[in-house]
Design an enzyme around this catalytic site. Structure first.
Site, PDB file in Angstrom:
ATOM      1  N   SER A 142       0.834  -1.220   0.000  1.00  0.00           N
ATOM      2  CA  SER A 142       0.000   0.000   0.000  1.00  0.00           C
ATOM      3  C   SER A 142       0.861   1.259   0.000  1.00  0.00           C
ATOM      4  O   SER A 142       0.564   2.225  -0.729  1.00  0.00           O
ATOM      5  CB  SER A 142      -0.965   0.008   1.180  1.00  0.00           C
ATOM      6  OG  SER A 142      -0.289  -0.176   2.411  1.00  0.00           O
TER       7      SER A 142
ATOM      8  N   HIS B 230      -1.973  -8.846   2.154  1.00  0.00           N
ATOM      9  CA  HIS B 230      -1.679  -7.554   2.812  1.00  0.00           C
ATOM     10  C   HIS B 230      -2.833  -7.234   3.776  1.00  0.00           C
ATOM     11  O   HIS B 230      -3.160  -8.043   4.639  1.00  0.00           O
ATOM     12  CB  HIS B 230      -1.439  -6.512   1.712  1.00  0.00           C
ATOM     13  CG  HIS B 230      -0.881  -5.205   2.165  1.00  0.00           C
ATOM     14  ND1 HIS B 230      -0.300  -5.004   3.392  1.00  0.00           N
ATOM     15  CD2 HIS B 230      -0.808  -3.983   1.538  1.00  0.00           C
ATOM     16  CE1 HIS B 230       0.110  -3.747   3.505  1.00  0.00           C
ATOM     17  NE2 HIS B 230      -0.196  -3.107   2.389  1.00  0.00           N
TER      18      HIS B 230
ATOM     19  N   HIS C 118       5.741 -12.556   7.701  1.00  0.00           N
ATOM     20  CA  HIS C 118       5.942 -11.176   7.248  1.00  0.00           C
ATOM     21  C   HIS C 118       7.118 -11.132   6.283  1.00  0.00           C
ATOM     22  O   HIS C 118       8.065 -11.909   6.409  1.00  0.00           O
ATOM     23  CB  HIS C 118       6.206 -10.234   8.430  1.00  0.00           C
ATOM     24  CG  HIS C 118       5.978  -8.802   8.069  1.00  0.00           C
ATOM     25  ND1 HIS C 118       6.978  -8.002   7.562  1.00  0.00           N
ATOM     26  CD2 HIS C 118       4.861  -8.031   8.118  1.00  0.00           C
ATOM     27  CE1 HIS C 118       6.477  -6.799   7.320  1.00  0.00           C
ATOM     28  NE2 HIS C 118       5.200  -6.782   7.647  1.00  0.00           N
TER      29      HIS C 118
ATOM     30  N   ARG D 163       3.181  -4.443  16.758  1.00  0.00           N
ATOM     31  CA  ARG D 163       1.782  -3.996  16.604  1.00  0.00           C
ATOM     32  C   ARG D 163       0.838  -5.077  17.142  1.00  0.00           C
ATOM     33  O   ARG D 163      -0.244  -4.787  17.644  1.00  0.00           O
ATOM     34  CB  ARG D 163       1.483  -3.705  15.121  1.00  0.00           C
ATOM     35  CG  ARG D 163       2.359  -2.614  14.523  1.00  0.00           C
ATOM     36  CD  ARG D 163       2.159  -2.478  13.019  1.00  0.00           C
ATOM     37  NE  ARG D 163       2.491  -3.700  12.302  1.00  0.00           N
ATOM     38  CZ  ARG D 163       2.316  -3.872  10.993  1.00  0.00           C
ATOM     39  NH1 ARG D 163       1.802  -2.886  10.264  1.00  0.00           N
ATOM     40  NH2 ARG D 163       2.654  -5.002  10.410  1.00  0.00           N
TER      41      ARG D 163
ATOM     42  N   ASP E 140      -2.261  -8.241  11.782  1.00  0.00           N
ATOM     43  CA  ASP E 140      -3.615  -8.672  11.419  1.00  0.00           C
ATOM     44  C   ASP E 140      -4.117  -9.867  12.230  1.00  0.00           C
ATOM     45  O   ASP E 140      -5.307 -10.163  12.231  1.00  0.00           O
ATOM     46  CB  ASP E 140      -3.660  -9.020   9.924  1.00  0.00           C
ATOM     47  CG  ASP E 140      -3.296  -7.835   9.069  1.00  0.00           C
ATOM     48  OD1 ASP E 140      -3.813  -6.741   9.341  1.00  0.00           O
ATOM     49  OD2 ASP E 140      -2.483  -7.980   8.141  1.00  0.00           O
TER      50      ASP E 140
HETATM   51  N1  CMX Z   1       1.245 -19.603   6.323  1.00  0.00           N
HETATM   52  C1  CMX Z   1       1.666 -20.528   5.428  1.00  0.00           C
HETATM   53  N2  CMX Z   1       2.714 -20.375   4.629  1.00  0.00           N
HETATM   54  C2  CMX Z   1       3.400 -19.205   4.750  1.00  0.00           C
HETATM   55  C3  CMX Z   1       3.044 -18.217   5.672  1.00  0.00           C
HETATM   56  C4  CMX Z   1       1.908 -18.438   6.471  1.00  0.00           C
HETATM   57  N3  CMX Z   1       1.466 -17.523   7.325  1.00  0.00           N
HETATM   58  N4  CMX Z   1       3.923 -17.195   5.542  1.00  0.00           N
HETATM   59  C5  CMX Z   1       4.779 -17.532   4.572  1.00  0.00           C
HETATM   60  N5  CMX Z   1       4.464 -18.751   4.074  1.00  0.00           N
HETATM   61  C6  CMX Z   1       5.082 -19.447   2.944  1.00  0.00           C
HETATM   62  C7  CMX Z   1       4.931 -18.586   1.711  1.00  0.00           C
HETATM   63  O1  CMX Z   1       3.641 -18.712   1.146  1.00  0.00           O
HETATM   64  C8  CMX Z   1       6.037 -19.109   0.835  1.00  0.00           C
HETATM   65  O2  CMX Z   1       5.612 -20.312   0.273  1.00  0.00           O
HETATM   66  P1  CMX Z   1       6.044 -20.726  -1.240  1.00  0.00           P
HETATM   67  O3  CMX Z   1       7.512 -20.913  -1.167  1.00  0.00           O
HETATM   68  O4  CMX Z   1       5.281 -21.978  -1.483  1.00  0.00           O
HETATM   69  O5  CMX Z   1       5.644 -19.594  -2.128  1.00  0.00           O
HETATM   70  C9  CMX Z   1       7.132 -19.420   1.865  1.00  0.00           C
HETATM   71  O6  CMX Z   1       6.465 -19.565   3.129  1.00  0.00           O
HETATM   72  C10 CMX Z   1       8.180 -18.325   1.999  1.00  0.00           C
HETATM   73  O7  CMX Z   1       7.530 -17.087   2.219  1.00  0.00           O
HETATM   74  P2  CMX Z   1       8.222 -15.933   3.106  1.00  0.00           P
HETATM   75  O8  CMX Z   1       9.469 -15.512   2.409  1.00  0.00           O
HETATM   76  O9  CMX Z   1       8.324 -16.357   4.516  1.00  0.00           O
HETATM   77  O10 CMX Z   1       7.118 -14.794   3.087  1.00  0.00           O
HETATM   78  P3  CMX Z   1       6.887 -13.658   1.981  1.00  0.00           P
HETATM   79  O11 CMX Z   1       7.807 -12.522   2.254  1.00  0.00           O
HETATM   80  O12 CMX Z   1       6.899 -14.207   0.610  1.00  0.00           O
HETATM   81  O13 CMX Z   1       5.361 -13.237   2.286  1.00  0.00           O
HETATM   82  C11 CMX Z   1       3.512 -12.736   3.689  1.00  0.00           C
HETATM   83  C12 CMX Z   1       5.009 -12.518   3.439  1.00  0.00           C
HETATM   84  C13 CMX Z   1       3.070 -11.790   4.790  1.00  0.00           C
HETATM   85  C14 CMX Z   1       2.745 -12.412   2.405  1.00  0.00           C
HETATM   86  C15 CMX Z   1       3.308 -14.217   4.113  1.00  0.00           C
HETATM   87  O14 CMX Z   1       3.947 -14.463   5.346  1.00  0.00           O
HETATM   88  C16 CMX Z   1       1.838 -14.600   4.223  1.00  0.00           C
HETATM   89  O15 CMX Z   1       1.235 -14.967   3.226  1.00  0.00           O
HETATM   90  N6  CMX Z   1       1.219 -14.497   5.466  1.00  0.00           N
HETATM   91  C17 CMX Z   1      -0.187 -14.732   5.640  1.00  0.00           C
HETATM   92  C18 CMX Z   1      -0.992 -13.525   5.168  1.00  0.00           C
HETATM   93  C19 CMX Z   1      -0.826 -12.345   6.098  1.00  0.00           C
HETATM   94  O16 CMX Z   1      -0.951 -12.468   7.307  1.00  0.00           O
HETATM   95  N7  CMX Z   1      -0.592 -11.160   5.520  1.00  0.00           N
HETATM   96  C20 CMX Z   1      -0.563  -9.911   6.281  1.00  0.00           C
HETATM   97  C21 CMX Z   1       0.822  -9.292   6.435  1.00  0.00           C
HETATM   98  C22 CMX Z   1       0.751  -7.985   7.171  1.00  0.00           C
HETATM   99  C23 CMX Z   1       0.032  -6.951   6.339  1.00  0.00           C
HETATM  100  O17 CMX Z   1       0.571  -6.554   5.290  1.00  0.00           O
HETATM  101  O18 CMX Z   1      -1.090  -6.551   6.689  1.00  0.00           O
END
Ligand code: CMX
Length: 435
Positions: free
Chosen positions: A242, A272, A318, A327, A373
């Protein structure tokens, strides 16, 4: 106004000089290597943006102008009788790097209340949206439409000099923040059948007015929650979807309404901001599946089933953070103070004990800890704001504070059009052939 605009006018020449010096001294220095994986990997860790309001440390979490969340809670002015920071004060801090006086914060409350009305045609746009249109889509539509009265767009058409850009950007930014409660309140009441929107009270602070528009103005604890909520959701440095989107779109000299509407469209994604909605949906489904007061073993099984279904555990992980999000901790402390026995809060706490170990065992996520979140929906639910499809709108109201603060500085410091270089896989192969 305003005292804030006057203070900014004093700070801008100093900061222009400061940036000039920083560039003279460091401008030609390398910031570490770029590896090809970063191009394919969502640019993680790539130093690429200037963002003045806040910096995120992987272990420590966010600092707003160098101040942690607990420091902000201690130092920023509060409402009479309140103990959480006024978001007005946080905005002053984000923009100036300075802690405002109580009077300066109150002046902002009054200024925003005076600017709060939204044009009738924007009300009509919202009233015509089907209640099935997601609140975030409605939010983005309304914010885009505010561009109709943009001071910046008008000034640009009138041939404003580059040196003056920040002035109308400031006015648009103040208007934008001020109008968000009326937009959010109207969406909430329209979509969930909550009756007519009351009027803004010019004697009340921003969060109290927002609470009133949502129908929770009589509940002092909810108003305090909103003050904390807006403060901690406001800004998270520049690279998140964002914030970066707002900065990128603003760099084309699209006005703050257009730039922030773009931010909202990014915030509306489930990885996000929409994650706060997803967390509640996930928790509800968990309770439907394994019942309330489920055992740790039953919760573990449910979490594993989520992962095995190829889904993420919402609210965990994250892109930058590697520890529990402060937070999250701030919200947990609020809950311990105000609602220690709430059943959903207890479930959120139970999950906190279980999910990190499972994510570690699964071995993919780089950060097994909860983010902002994972907690916010449980707090809102406690006070009766149970409509989770609305949660990301509150995140959006808050995120405006950080995005527009940077837009104002970008225009004051003459930030250029963003245009990074992209490559095709073919080009990458050619460049590195034989290397
Ligand atoms: N549950 C399951 N798998 C997860 C995970 C979770 N909470 N967090 C990361 N992973 C997985 C990723 O999907 C990725 O899998 P692939 O290799 O199959 O693609 C792997 O672990 C590596 O990812 P990462 O490097 O740890 O995380 P990213 O930087 O790519 O993504 C985020 C970060 C936040 C998108 C991810 O942790 C996620 O999807 N979390 C759940 C959604 C969430 O809570 N988002 C809110 C974030 C805060 C906000 O912006 O509001």
């Amino acid at each position: 106004s305003s005292a804030l605009k006057e203070r900014l006018a004093q700070l801008i020449p100093q900061e222009q000089e400061n940036v000039k010096q920083a560039r003279l001294e460091h401008g030609k220095k390398s910031f570490g290597p770029v590896v090809v994986d970063q191009l394919y990997g969502g640019m993680r860790g790539l130093p690429a943006l200037i963002w003045e309001g806040s910096v995120l440390d992987a272990d420590e979490g966010i600092r707003f102008r160098g101040k942690t969340i607990p420091e902000c809670q201690a130092l920023l002015p509060k409402a009479p009788g309140g103990s959480e920071p006024l978001p007005e004060a946080l905005f002053w801090l984000l923009l100036t790097g300075e802690i405002p006086t109580q009077e300066q914060a109150t002046d902002l409350s009054k200024d925003w209340a005076a600017r709060a009305a939204i044009p009738e045609f924007v009300e009509e746009i919202l009233d015509r949206c089907p209640p099935t249109l997601h609140p975030m889509s409605q939010f983005s539509l309304a914010v885009t439409a505010l561009n109709h009265n943009s001071a910046f767009a008008q000034a640009y058409q009138n041939g404003i000099s580059k040196k003056e850009y920040w002035g109308p950007t400031f006015e648009d930014s103040m208007d934008l923040i001020a109008k968000l409660p009326n937009i959010a309140g109207r969406i909430y009441r329209n979509v969930f059948g909550k009756g007519k929107l009351p009027a803004i009270d010019p004697a009340k602070d921003y969060s109290a007015n927002l609470a009133t528009l949502l129908g929770f103005g009589e509940n002092d604890a909810f108003v305090e929650l909103l003050r904390l909520y807006i403060t901690i959701h406001s800004d998270h440095e520049g690279g998140n979807v964002s914030a970066h989107t707002g900065k990128l779109v603003g760099s084309a000299l699209s006005d703050p309404f257009l730039a922030f509407a773009a931010s909202l469209n990014g915030l509306a994604g489930p990885l996000h901001g929409l994650a706060n909605q997803e967390v509640l949906l996930w928790l509800n489904k968990m309770q439907e599946t394994i019942g309330r007061d489920a055992s740790d073993d039953a919760v573990k099984e449910y979490v594993w089933a989520t992962l095995k279904g190829g889904k993420v555990v919402p609210g965990y992980g994250h892109a930058v953070l590697r520890k529990t999000d402060p937070r999250y901790t701030a919200q947990r402390e609020f809950a311990l103070k105000h609602l220690p026995d709430d059943p959903l809060f207890k479930l959120v706490g139970q999950i906190y004990e279980i999910v990190p170990n499972i994510l570690l065992e699964a071995g993919k996520a780089k950060n097994p800890w909860p983010n902002v979140d994972a907690h916010s929906g449980a707090l809102l639910t406690h006070y009766g704001l149970t409509e989770m499809q609305f949660y990301t709108v509150l995140f959006g109201v808050s995120r405006a504070f950080g995005v527009v603060a940077q837009l104002i500085w970008d225009r004051a410091l003459g930030a250029p059009l963003e245009r990074p270089k992209s490559y095709s896989t073919e080009a990458i192969k050619k460049i590195f052939a034989g290397k």
